[in-house]
Design an enzyme around this catalytic site. Structure first.
Site, mmCIF file in Angstrom:
data_model
loop_
_atom_site.group_PDB
_atom_site.id
_atom_site.type_symbol
_atom_site.label_atom_id
_atom_site.label_comp_id
_atom_site.label_asym_id
_atom_site.label_seq_id
_atom_site.Cartn_x
_atom_site.Cartn_y
_atom_site.Cartn_z
ATOM 1 N N ILE A 114 0.882 -1.121 0.095
ATOM 2 C CA ILE A 114 -0.034 -0.019 -0.048
ATOM 3 C C ILE A 114 0.706 1.309 0.074
ATOM 4 O O ILE A 114 2.239 1.086 0.400
ATOM 5 C CB ILE A 114 -0.954 0.150 1.128
ATOM 6 C CG1 ILE A 114 -1.997 1.296 1.233
ATOM 7 C CG2 ILE A 114 -0.376 -0.124 2.491
ATOM 8 C CD1 ILE A 114 -3.000 1.166 2.219
ATOM 9 N N CYS A 115 0.276 2.299 -0.525
ATOM 10 C CA CYS A 115 0.918 3.532 -0.497
ATOM 11 C C CYS A 115 2.440 3.572 -1.312
ATOM 12 O O CYS A 115 2.448 3.548 -2.401
ATOM 13 C CB CYS A 115 0.996 4.043 0.838
ATOM 14 S SG CYS A 115 1.471 5.857 1.007
#
Length: 641
Positions: A114-115
């Site tokens: 994620i991210c």
């Protein structure tokens, strides 16, 4: 009793704490056995298991990654990489992380990032290269250039704001951590369990990951009703249906330098190339409009558009090279070779580094094709050269009735937007494709694009309706946007689709800008005012009559106070009304005999002009109402009609 699914969540100094803690919490609620393992710089960090995260929150891990690998004989069911720039960088440098991810992928087990964490995959030898993924938007270009297919998952998508491609799950950032954790949970323990956990957390209207269709029957009906008046819908392409996968100046720099560096030892900076491209593009547009349409290239057999782009690329390289301290001699054949490579890249894009669909395009086009709207014609109207059909087909938007029914480029039409002629050409093309029913009228056509002048004003000037999506927020365009009704401007096609799904009808009220020209000389007399609803026409008249002046209005009500035009509440009524009315021209102050005729009323401008040609002292005043014309000159010595 079934064995619990196992997850390994990595943490490092600088990890984004929300993305770690929320994901771990959600998975533990799903009865997943989660271990948090600390990745240390060089795996020599000692016994301290506390990591200081990106917002100065201290989180204690369960173990170190080295200890986990040593003690656990089997791979976990999922390896989770939270974001946080510094944490992701450390994981990208840690060889044990790369080795773990390679083994996980080879075993077909899940990897979730994620991210900033998807960059860890790229750092360890481009793991999962070619897969669809997402990340924090800042890393889009980096990941695209590395060979990943970056996507921007829309809110309300089947997996939430998450992209899953096989055994790879990715998400955007802190605010999508719940989507991320619940998608992982659904993949490990089933959708029913994930939905139950979501309901307990009061998440997303009691649904974790929406598997049902994104549209309810009511929303589908609203969509159809909002567009029911249109028998033709057309789209612009660049930044409406497609966008650049990588900034053009970056791809130009890669191709140019791959040729110039080994042969001439010359490296051109991306910023310099971008500035040179802007200058040269504007010059070429001015010298050879519409991509060289109508221009005869010096080389026999070369098409005008191909010559245009080849010349542009060669000029860009020369201009960018001249900006440096050394001005090298650039061989013509070398310049041509670079130009041919770039033309091929932006045509065929075999590595998918030049073009990609914008978010929501496929869903919006599919919705337009849903029955009973199959009678609607879909088309492309774009300022582009003949390569467009190939580019669209390579990006999943095929013509010939698959995604759209026809593709019309400015090069083929011989004229560019905002000229009304290209929209008239599109209307003609659409009517040629129809085999039943009455011809499509301008007020039954809708154009969707991203530029105020070319798309919105151009379509409106042709009598169509228009909407804007993804309009550039430049200073120049913001000024133009101020004149467009706010409900006709959308961030993108997903937002437009959601608006059309609402029960409240979209306001298609016919409104556009009107241009009033005064002191405009016609032949030997004077036309006091002339009113246009097409900026191109108004500017053309001003160019012919430089002494004239122009006022701009943003609504019909405003122009009514200044003009004598009819107006109607909506476009359909306006178009019907235009068929039934005349404009009336009053010629006055005209000597035709000793018993001179003071005034005369006509419903034909040509007749009025004929009188003025014979009587240069005469003047014209325009009325849209016969009674108003007669009232104005009621006291004349003679009035005829």
């Amino acid at each position: 009793m079934a064995t619990k699914k196992r997850a390994l969540a990595l943490i490092a100094p600088g990890t984004e704490e929300m993305e770690l803690v929320i994901t771990v919490d959600v998975l533990r609620r799903c009865e997943v056995d989660v271990t948090v393992a600390l990745v240390q710089e060089g795996e020599t960090g000692g016994d301290d298991l506390v990591a200081r995260c990106s917002r100065a929150v201290n989180v204690k891990a369960d173990t170190t990654l080295a200890a986990y690998v040593q003690q656990s004989g089997d791979l976990p069911d999922v390896v989770i990489l939270p974001g946080g720039l510094e944490g992701a960088r450390l994981m990208g440098r840690a060889a044990p992380v790369g080795e773990l991810l390679r083994r996980q992928d080879q075993a077909g087990k899940l990897v979730a990032a994620i991210c900033a964490a998807p960059t860890v995959l790229a750092a360890h030898g481009l793991l999962f290269a070619g897969r669809r993924l997402t990340s924090y938007p800042t890393f889009r270009e980096q990941l695209t250039e590395a060979g990943y297919v970056w996507e921007d998952p829309a809110a309300g998508a089947p997996n939430g704001r998450v992209v899953r491609d096989g055994n790879l799950i990715t998400s955007l950032g802190p605010a999508t951590s719940f989507d991320f954790g619940l998608t992982i949970g659904a993949a490990l323990v089933g959708q029913e369990v994930a939905d139950k956990v979501a309901k307990g957390m009061l998440y997303n209207d009691n649904t974790a990951v929406r598997r049902q269709p994104s549209q309810s029957p009511m929303e589908m009906n609203n969509f159809r009703r909002n567009l029911s008046r249109f028998r033709l819908v057309t789209f612009d392409v660049t930044d409406t249906l497609l966008e650049y996968a990588v900034r053009p100046e970056r791809h130009y720099a890669q191709v140019i330098n791959s040729v110039l560096e080994p042969r001439l030892g010359l490296t051109l900076q991306e910023r310099t190339i971008g500035a040179a491209f802007g200058r040269c593009f504007r010059t070429m547009r001015q010298q050879y409009p519409n991509f060289g349409c109508g221009h005869k290239p010096p080389q026999p057999g070369e098409e005008g558009w191909h010559w245009w782009w080849r010349t542009l690329v060669e000029r860009v390289i020369v201009d960018a090279a001249a900006a440096g301290s050394n001005r090298p001699d650039l061989p013509g054949p070398l310049l041509s070779a670079i130009a041919e490579q770039l033309i091929a890249d932006y045509t065929y894009d075999s590595r998918r580094v030049c073009w990609r669909q914008r978010p929501g395009v496929a869903a919006f086009l599919r919705q337009l094709r849903q029955p009973p709207t199959t009678v609607r014609t879909l088309g492309i109207v774009s300022n582009f050269d003949p390569r467009l059909e190939i580019i669209l087909r390579n990006n999943g938007i095929a013509g010939g009735g698959a995604a759209v029914d026809f593709v019309l480029t400015s090069y083929e039409a011989g004229v560019e937007k905002p000229d009304a002629a290209i929209f008239a050409h599109a209307l003609e093309r659409a009517n040629q494709l129809r085999t039943d029913g009455a011809p499509i009228e301008p007020h039954e056509a809708l154009h969707v694009g991203n530029l105020c002048r070319e798309d919105y004003e151009g379509a409106r000037g042709a009598g169509w309706c228009a909407l804007l999506v993804n309009a550039p927020q430049t200073e120049k365009n913001r000024a133009a946007l101020a004149t467009v009704p706010g409900e006709h401007v959308f961030v993108g096609l997903p937002e437009l689709q959601r608006r059309l799904e609402l029960d409240e009808p979209l306001n298609w009220k016919f409104s556009m800008r009107f241009y009033a020209l005064s002191d405009l000389e016609i032949v030997q007399g004077r036309l006091v005012r002339r009113y246009c609803n097409n900026l191109t026409e108004a500017l053309g008249l001003l160019k012919q009559q430089p002494e004239a002046t122009m006022r701009t209005f943003s609504s019909i009500m405003e122009v009514l106070e200044y003009s004598f035009e009819y107006s109607f509440d909506d476009e359909e009524q306006y178009q019907e009304g235009r068929k039934k009315i005349h404009e009336y021209y009053v010629v006055y102050g005209v000597e035709i005999s000793p018993d001179h005729l003071v005034k005369r009323v006509y419903d034909n401008l040509a007749k009025a002009r004929d009188v003025l040609q014979q009587h240069s002292e005469g003047k014209i005043k325009i009325f849209a109402d016969k009674q108003a014309a007669f009232d104005f000159y009621r006291k004349g010595s003679e009035v005829t009609f």
